[in-house]
Design a protein around this motif. Structure first.
Motif, PDB file in Angstrom:
ATOM      1  N   PRO A 115       0.838  -1.198   0.000  1.00  0.00           N
ATOM      2  CA  PRO A 115       0.000   0.000   0.000  1.00  0.00           C
ATOM      3  C   PRO A 115       0.878   1.256   0.000  1.00  0.00           C
ATOM      4  O   PRO A 115       1.970   1.254   0.569  1.00  0.00           O
ATOM      5  N   PRO A 116       0.431   2.343  -0.663  1.00  0.00           N
ATOM      6  CA  PRO A 116       1.244   3.567  -0.726  1.00  0.00           C
ATOM      7  C   PRO A 116       1.433   4.170   0.662  1.00  0.00           C
ATOM      8  O   PRO A 116       0.512   4.185   1.482  1.00  0.00           O
ATOM      9  N   LEU A 117       2.644   4.666   0.928  1.00  0.00           N
ATOM     10  CA  LEU A 117       2.947   5.295   2.217  1.00  0.00           C
ATOM     11  C   LEU A 117       2.765   6.808   2.159  1.00  0.00           C
ATOM     12  O   LEU A 117       2.590   7.456   3.177  1.00  0.00           O
ATOM     13  N   MET A 118       2.844   7.377   0.949  1.00  0.00           N
ATOM     14  CA  MET A 118       2.582   8.812   0.750  1.00  0.00           C
ATOM     15  C   MET A 118       2.548   9.073  -0.747  1.00  0.00           C
ATOM     16  O   MET A 118       2.771   8.171  -1.542  1.00  0.00           O
ATOM     17  N   TRP A 119       2.233  10.315  -1.124  1.00  0.00           N
ATOM     18  CA  TRP A 119       2.441  10.687  -2.521  1.00  0.00           C
ATOM     19  C   TRP A 119       3.519  11.758  -2.567  1.00  0.00           C
ATOM     20  O   TRP A 119       3.829  12.408  -1.570  1.00  0.00           O
ATOM     21  N   ILE A 120       4.094  11.919  -3.755  1.00  0.00           N
ATOM     22  CA  ILE A 120       5.134  12.927  -3.954  1.00  0.00           C
ATOM     23  C   ILE A 120       4.945  13.530  -5.349  1.00  0.00           C
ATOM     24  O   ILE A 120       4.511  12.831  -6.274  1.00  0.00           O
ATOM     25  N   GLU A 121       5.229  14.822  -5.470  1.00  0.00           N
ATOM     26  CA  GLU A 121       5.159  15.485  -6.780  1.00  0.00           C
ATOM     27  C   GLU A 121       6.090  14.767  -7.765  1.00  0.00           C
ATOM     28  O   GLU A 121       7.250  14.483  -7.457  1.00  0.00           O
ATOM     29  N   ARG A 122       5.573  14.511  -8.953  1.00  0.00           N
ATOM     30  CA  ARG A 122       6.324  13.744  -9.957  1.00  0.00           C
ATOM     31  C   ARG A 122       7.709  14.321 -10.241  1.00  0.00           C
ATOM     32  O   ARG A 122       8.696  13.583 -10.344  1.00  0.00           O
ATOM     33  N   ALA A 123       7.790  15.673 -10.339  1.00  0.00           N
ATOM     34  CA  ALA A 123       9.069  16.302 -10.713  1.00  0.00           C
ATOM     35  C   ALA A 123      10.140  16.096  -9.645  1.00  0.00           C
ATOM     36  O   ALA A 123      11.332  16.295  -9.903  1.00  0.00           O
ATOM     37  N   ALA A 124       9.727  15.691  -8.430  1.00  0.00           N
ATOM     38  CA  ALA A 124      10.680  15.564  -7.326  1.00  0.00           C
ATOM     39  C   ALA A 124      11.135  14.131  -7.091  1.00  0.00           C
ATOM     40  O   ALA A 124      12.012  13.885  -6.254  1.00  0.00           O
ATOM     41  N   THR A 125      10.568  13.187  -7.825  1.00  0.00           N
ATOM     42  CA  THR A 125      10.889  11.775  -7.518  1.00  0.00           C
ATOM     43  C   THR A 125      12.388  11.486  -7.613  1.00  0.00           C
ATOM     44  O   THR A 125      12.927  10.729  -6.806  1.00  0.00           O
ATOM     45  N   CYS A 126      13.079  12.127  -8.567  1.00  0.00           N
ATOM     46  CA  CYS A 126      14.506  11.806  -8.740  1.00  0.00           C
ATOM     47  C   CYS A 126      15.353  12.308  -7.571  1.00  0.00           C
ATOM     48  O   CYS A 126      16.440  11.787  -7.320  1.00  0.00           O
ATOM     49  N   LEU A 127      14.861  13.328  -6.844  1.00  0.00           N
ATOM     50  CA  LEU A 127      15.625  13.846  -5.696  1.00  0.00           C
ATOM     51  C   LEU A 127      15.679  12.818  -4.579  1.00  0.00           C
ATOM     52  O   LEU A 127      16.580  12.854  -3.725  1.00  0.00           O
ATOM     53  N   PHE A 128      14.699  11.920  -4.546  1.00  0.00           N
ATOM     54  CA  PHE A 128      14.627  10.911  -3.500  1.00  0.00           C
ATOM     55  C   PHE A 128      14.798   9.494  -4.060  1.00  0.00           C
ATOM     56  O   PHE A 128      14.702   8.528  -3.325  1.00  0.00           O
ATOM     57  N   GLY A 129      15.027   9.407  -5.347  1.00  0.00           N
ATOM     58  CA  GLY A 129      15.225   8.101  -5.980  1.00  0.00           C
ATOM     59  C   GLY A 129      14.085   7.140  -5.723  1.00  0.00           C
ATOM     60  O   GLY A 129      14.303   5.929  -5.652  1.00  0.00           O
ATOM     61  N   VAL A 130      12.863   7.688  -5.574  1.00  0.00           N
ATOM     62  CA  VAL A 130      11.743   6.764  -5.344  1.00  0.00           C
ATOM     63  C   VAL A 130      11.306   6.179  -6.681  1.00  0.00           C
ATOM     64  O   VAL A 130      11.409   6.822  -7.730  1.00  0.00           O
ATOM     65  N   LYS A 131      10.824   4.963  -6.614  1.00  0.00           N
ATOM     66  CA  LYS A 131      10.456   4.229  -7.812  1.00  0.00           C
ATOM     67  C   LYS A 131       9.281   4.898  -8.512  1.00  0.00           C
ATOM     68  O   LYS A 131       8.276   5.235  -7.886  1.00  0.00           O
ATOM     69  N   GLN A 132       9.423   5.065  -9.827  1.00  0.00           N
ATOM     70  CA  GLN A 132       8.325   5.563 -10.642  1.00  0.00           C
ATOM     71  C   GLN A 132       7.809   4.440 -11.518  1.00  0.00           C
ATOM     72  O   GLN A 132       8.582   3.647 -12.042  1.00  0.00           O
ATOM     73  N   TYR A 133       6.501   4.405 -11.699  1.00  0.00           N
ATOM     74  CA  TYR A 133       5.876   3.406 -12.553  1.00  0.00           C
ATOM     75  C   TYR A 133       5.169   4.100 -13.706  1.00  0.00           C
ATOM     76  O   TYR A 133       4.633   5.196 -13.547  1.00  0.00           O
ATOM     77  N   GLY A 134       5.166   3.464 -14.841  1.00  0.00           N
ATOM     78  CA  GLY A 134       4.481   4.032 -15.999  1.00  0.00           C
ATOM     79  C   GLY A 134       3.980   2.938 -16.915  1.00  0.00           C
ATOM     80  O   GLY A 134       4.143   1.736 -16.639  1.00  0.00           O
ATOM     81  N   VAL A 135       3.346   3.358 -18.002  1.00  0.00           N
ATOM     82  CA  VAL A 135       2.873   2.419 -19.025  1.00  0.00           C
ATOM     83  C   VAL A 135       3.467   2.838 -20.361  1.00  0.00           C
ATOM     84  O   VAL A 135       3.666   4.025 -20.621  1.00  0.00           O
ATOM     85  N   HIS A 136       3.784   1.859 -21.206  1.00  0.00           N
ATOM     86  CA  HIS A 136       4.259   2.129 -22.567  1.00  0.00           C
ATOM     87  C   HIS A 136       3.536   1.180 -23.514  1.00  0.00           C
ATOM     88  O   HIS A 136       3.355  -0.002 -23.197  1.00  0.00           O
ATOM     89  N   LEU A 137       3.160   1.713 -24.667  1.00  0.00           N
ATOM     90  CA  LEU A 137       2.439   0.894 -25.645  1.00  0.00           C
ATOM     91  C   LEU A 137       3.263   0.680 -26.906  1.00  0.00           C
ATOM     92  O   LEU A 137       3.737   1.636 -27.512  1.00  0.00           O
ATOM     93  N   ASN A 138       3.443  -0.593 -27.290  1.00  0.00           N
ATOM     94  CA  ASN A 138       3.919  -0.923 -28.620  1.00  0.00           C
ATOM     95  C   ASN A 138       2.692  -1.016 -29.531  1.00  0.00           C
ATOM     96  O   ASN A 138       1.918  -1.965 -29.428  1.00  0.00           O
ATOM     97  N   GLY A 139       2.490  -0.016 -30.404  1.00  0.00           N
ATOM     98  CA  GLY A 139       1.371  -0.054 -31.360  1.00  0.00           C
ATOM     99  C   GLY A 139       1.915  -0.527 -32.697  1.00  0.00           C
ATOM    100  O   GLY A 139       2.843   0.069 -33.237  1.00  0.00           O
ATOM    101  N   TYR A 140       1.374  -1.619 -33.214  1.00  0.00           N
ATOM    102  CA  TYR A 140       1.943  -2.181 -34.445  1.00  0.00           C
ATOM    103  C   TYR A 140       0.830  -2.665 -35.364  1.00  0.00           C
ATOM    104  O   TYR A 140      -0.341  -2.770 -34.960  1.00  0.00           O
TER     105      TYR A 140
END
Lengths: 301, 301
Positions: A115-140
């Protein structure tokens, strides 16, 4: 391009995207970032020194780690305290990444299944090295004779990050409160005007994970990858102006482009994974095949 | 089975197959095995003490490593010296794994893309923790209505390793001098009587990598994975008596079996990877999806 020259360039890309694991990385100088007993990221030294001014939020470094203060004992308290610190640092203007403030809330959890322990502004994630998750689509597409082609996007020249580079047809970060599939369908609509009725057919196929550092911070990311065979008569349309153009390219052309500097690096990784899963590269002719697979799935745990 | 109970059991399997990476493993007591500057394996303490009797082959432990003597300066010399040591140890009978001597030569190289530095008898690889490579085939069918089923083998009750357990329809180790695809086609013919004309159509799709230890040694393995859609009217036939029976099972049934003790563990990993790549499990409903992917691609580099 000869297989060996191509492979060497692709391996170099994978090494760069996993440079936080290299012996020469700054990892030993980073502090582990903890909430309670759980590690949730890595804090580079230049950020750690800024945090000393907020003793009501961060306990002093101990045993190579910085922790959020125990008094911040709920999701809301932690998120608000972190946001207040980041707003202060943003106003002071010394951290370039905070100039790209997005008002996008990213969930912070030790593992994705926690479960999430907090939220953080996206632009700041690299300052704390917290894991970011995303989605990518291969459209073919698959032609009537069975030939596969891939849709790629060229990012807008005014985009904040990686302007003008090649991208997957749709991709985006996973914001707090959205499911993975919801995020994918939303990004398909916003970025490429792919209607939900088509986007819903996208198939989850794997994840691609990597951790790299630059002078600003640490980027620990996992992308949930989807494949979507698009109808032959469908053409993506520029949606939210993050894209300047879409191209439908042969897999040979896409493969060649992977070894250039023309791709946003994590999108190149997603495409490399597609090439492997769909047998466009083979282990007998690409000897570092297994190093490719390993480089696409690095994790710090 | 509920998703959470199923996931927990599958995660436990992945942890067991990667137990050499766990903090509680014997890894710190193992010696690195080197040829020149290149590490090619891990030697457990009980093996290291046996090697002290062969100072003309192994230099004494230094800085946590055992090296082959520099005088062994060719592929042939190294292979012969190693073979002589292993024949001696085999005759003495103190190492159980050498009772399973197979007369199969495995190539030893720091990375798969490097030229081999020597060969070693297959049954001895775990004593030196040298990387083993193999091939595994997912053989499946697609019905006219699109329903996928998978062929699985049950290993013979008299097989030396993992007797009576479920296996992929064909699999085998990569012996020195054979290509990956050649090995696959050969195993398809020998184990399941799949004719070359069909087996040649198998598609390379990924690798699955893991490292585990037991009381005998260290098993660092990478399997090259192939998918092959088999004709609906084709039935595998028992070839070299390593199999007692073949089954064609629904993917729901295969998925359930993954969480039992009925599968040879590395074959369960290959099938898990198939389930992920073919969207039989989805990241929104299986929260440890990313840990699954990570657990299928662990490497020591």
């Amino acid at each position: 391009m000869a297989n060996s020259a191509w492979s060497e360039k692709v391996l170099r890309l994978l090494r760069r995207m996993n440079n936080f694991y290299l012996p020469v990385s700054n990892r030993e100088n980073c502090l582990r970032f903890k909430i309670g007993e759980a590690q949730i990221g890595w804090i580079p030294p230049h950020v750690a020194s800024l945090l000393e001014r907020f003793p009501e939020v961060f306990s002093p470094p101990h045993d190579g780690a910085v922790s959020l203060c125990h008094s911040l004992d709920s999701y809301e308290k932690r998120s608000e305290a972190m946001d207040a610190v980041l707003q202060t640092l943003r106003q002071e203007g010394s951290l370039p990444c905070l100039k790209g403030w997005r008002d996008e809330k990213y969930s912070v959890m030790p593992k994705f299944s926690d479960p999430p322990l907090m939220w953080i502004e996206r632009a700041a994630t690299c300052l704390f090295g917290v894991k970011q998750y995303g989605v990518h689509l291969n459209g073919y597409t698959v032609s009537s004779s069975g030939e596969v082609s891939m849709w790629l996007a060229r990012r807008s020249p005014t985009k904040q990050t990686y302007p003008g580079l090649l991208d997957n047809v749709a991709a985006g970060g996973l914001s707090a409160g959205f499911s993975i599939k919801q995020t994918l369908v939303k990004e398909c609509q916003e970025e490429a005007c792919i209607p939900a009725a088509i986007a819903e057919k996208a198939c989850p196929v794997t994840t691609v994970s990597y951790t790299y550092e630059d002078e600003e911070g640490v980027y620990a990311e996992t992308q949930f990858v989807f494949d979507l065979e698009l109808p032959l008569d469908f053409k993506p349309i520029i949606g939210d102006k993050e894209v300047q153009e879409f191209y439908l390219l042969s897999m040979d052309k896409v493969k060649d482009l992977l070894a250039t500097e023309d791709f946003k690096p994590n999108c190149a990784m997603v495409v490399l994974d597609f090439l492997i899963r769909h047998s466009f590269i083979e282990p007998d002719t690409v000897p570092c095949y297994q190093e490719f697979v390993a480089g696409l799935h690095q994790t710090l745990e």
